[in-house]
Design an enzyme around this catalytic site. Structure first.
Site, PDB file in Angstrom:
ATOM      1  N   ASP A  26     -13.336  -6.921  -5.977  1.00 28.06           N
ATOM      2  CA  ASP A  26     -13.535  -7.241  -4.566  1.00 28.06           C
ATOM      3  C   ASP A  26     -14.895  -7.901  -4.435  1.00 28.06           C
ATOM      4  O   ASP A  26     -15.901  -7.329  -4.839  1.00 28.06           O
ATOM      5  CB  ASP A  26     -13.499  -5.966  -3.707  1.00 28.06           C
ATOM      6  CG  ASP A  26     -12.117  -5.331  -3.699  1.00 28.06           C
ATOM      7  OD1 ASP A  26     -11.141  -6.016  -4.065  1.00 28.06           O
ATOM      8  OD2 ASP A  26     -12.009  -4.145  -3.333  1.00 28.06           O
ATOM      9  N   ASP A  81       0.850  -1.183   0.000  1.00 22.39           N
ATOM     10  CA  ASP A  81       0.000   0.000   0.000  1.00 22.39           C
ATOM     11  C   ASP A  81       0.887   1.235   0.000  1.00 22.39           C
ATOM     12  O   ASP A  81       1.882   1.290   0.730  1.00 22.39           O
ATOM     13  CB  ASP A  81      -0.901   0.021   1.241  1.00 22.39           C
ATOM     14  CG  ASP A  81      -2.061  -0.948   1.091  1.00 22.39           C
ATOM     15  OD1 ASP A  81      -2.245  -1.486  -0.017  1.00 22.39           O
ATOM     16  OD2 ASP A  81      -2.784  -1.175   2.084  1.00 22.39           O
TER      17      ASP A  81
END
Lengths: 251, 205
Positions: free
Chosen positions: A130, A11
């Site tokens: 997702d 990230d």
């Protein structure tokens, strides 16, 4: 033989890697370049950088980071987060990114997949999905799983393939963060329904989980974040373990 | 061959707008190999070695190359030339991608992978390369893995094949005809093996 790929996911916020990274010999755990080089040396096959920056400076910062990474890294890497138009993707390509990953932008504007594939080739376009299990079905979710869409996961993935996705990154929000293993049932089902590579994501907690996902589903790659960042699983050990189970890996 | 010979060699990268070359120049920088861009015929003279990069659609890439007016000059080169990925495919006669006639230096064909073989397309990832005794692969470990990403492949022909790979069927991962070399994988993304290959190419005489 084509190897199964192991992909650490990093990230990035404001050009810096976030989430605790636990390598002992790292001088600066927030430096994406140093971290990427470290992973490459350990034997990662590919890296994914997920940009979670929310400011207006995002694009500029990201391009600079991608260039620095591309200068140092000798393995492929994907950039995801905040890509909504061709110009974003083109800037990243020219900065040295091998692939870009799009998620909510593709759901909101499926034609984007087609446009990107036409402009840069299908190999450049990863569609990240997702998914969450709700009332017996799998539904595409946005905003990190907070927003449910009306798209069924299997249908959406097939549509993405037809539009020109070169690869699918499928994250099970039910499994993500649980460290209880990948969602092998869903991955197997999706994998059998498409003809492009698929990256399994969500739920990796042990080396056995990686063995399991490759043995049960024939996915092409497995992605994880925290187990690698915290040093709970070392990539060389993982590759040895997979190799012991006759799973083809690059060692 | 010593260090001095190497440092005199400079690679010219054919700059015809087919894909980004940032990763390639970065890899050459890391290896300390000097390079410059080839934009016109006169530029071809400036360099000891030539690389033809390329990503994307072979037919479209060929059109772009034709627009540079460099095709005949490239064909006439006698210095070492390396085509990478689509840049390698351009060296062949023809590609099924866009049903395109290509430069035609190596008389073989570029074909689409056959879905019926039960393989996913594109062929994406690291695969073992079975190379012959060729200076392009000096100091590369036998069956080393290189990074591939492509939907079309170069048919295997033992006359020109210097490295083969199997995905669905056996095809050429690398070819050679005289001073012309081509690799289907991306050496600039293939870890140490790829860096060694770029270094080897820069030292071919």
């Amino acid at each position: 033989m084509l190897s199964k790929r192991i992909i650490p996911c990093l990230d990035v916020k404001d050009g810096r890697t976030v989430k605790g990274v636990n390598f002992v010999d790292l001088r600066d755990a927030g430096d994406p370049v140093e971290l990427a080089a470290q992973y490459a040396q350990q034997g990662a096959d590919e890296l994914v950088f997920l940009d979670i920056t929310a400011t207006h400076e995002r694009r500029k910062t990201m391009i600079e980071m991608v260039k620095s990474v591309a200068r140092q890294l000798n393995i492929p890497f994907t950039i995801g987060g905040g890509i909504t138009e061709i110009a974003d993707a083109e800037a990243l390509l020219n900065a040295g990114a091998d692939k870009i990953s799009i998620n909510s932008a593709a759901v909101r504007n499926p034609k984007l997949i087609e446009e990107l594939a036409k402009a840069f080739g299908v190999q450049f376009v990863v569609v990240a999905v997702d998914t969450k299990h709700v009332d017996g079905k799998n539904w595409v979710h946005l905003n990190g799983g907070r927003l449910m869409t009306e798209l069924q996961t299997e249908t959406w993935i097939k549509q993405a393939e037809q539009l020109g996705a070169g690869e699918i990154l499928l994250t099970s929000m039910d499994h993500d963060g649980t460290k209880a293993g990948f969602d092998c049932n869903l991955l197997k089902k999706v994998n059998e329904s498409i003809n492009i590579p698929i990256i399994a994501s969500g739920g990796a907690g042990s080396m056995a989980h990686f063995t399991e996902v490759f043995q049960k589903t024939n996915v092409d790659a497995a992605l994880a974040a925290s187990v690698f960042h915290y040093g709970e699983i070392l990539i060389p050990d993982l590759k040895q373990e997979l190799s012991r189970h006759q799973i083809p890996v690059r060692i | 061959m010593n260090e001095n010979t190497t440092s005199n060699n400079t690679i010219g990268i054919v700059n015809y707008g087919a894909g980004n070359i940032f990763s390639l120049t970065a890899a050459l920088d890391r290896q300390g190999i000097s390079y410059g861009m080839v934009n016109n015929e006169a530029d071809l003279e400036k360099y000891s070695h030539i690389i033809i990069p390329g990503v994307g659609h072979a037919g479209a890439a060929m059109q772009k190359l034709q627009q540079t007016g460099l095709v005949e000059a490239i064909k006439a080169l006698t210095k070492p030339v390396l085509g990478i990925c689509v840049g390698m495919q351009l060296l062949t006669d023809h590609s099924e991608e866009g049903n395109a006639d290509l430069i035609g230096i190596v008389p073989i064909k570029t074909k689409l992978f056959d879905k019926a073989l039960g393989i996913k397309i594109p062929h994406m990832g690291w695969n073992n390369v079975n190379f012959t005794n060729n200076s392009l692969f000096t100091n590369v470990k036998p069956l080393a893995q290189f990074y591939f990403v492509h939907s079309y492949f170069i048919e295997y022909n033992p006359i020109f094949d210097i490295a083969s790979v199997t995905y669905g069927n056996k095809f050429s991962a690398a070819i050679q005809k005289n001073n012309f070399f081509g690799v289907q994988f991306h050496p600039e993304k293939s870890g140490e093996a790829g860096e060694q290959l770029l270094k080897n190419f820069s030292m071919i005489r």
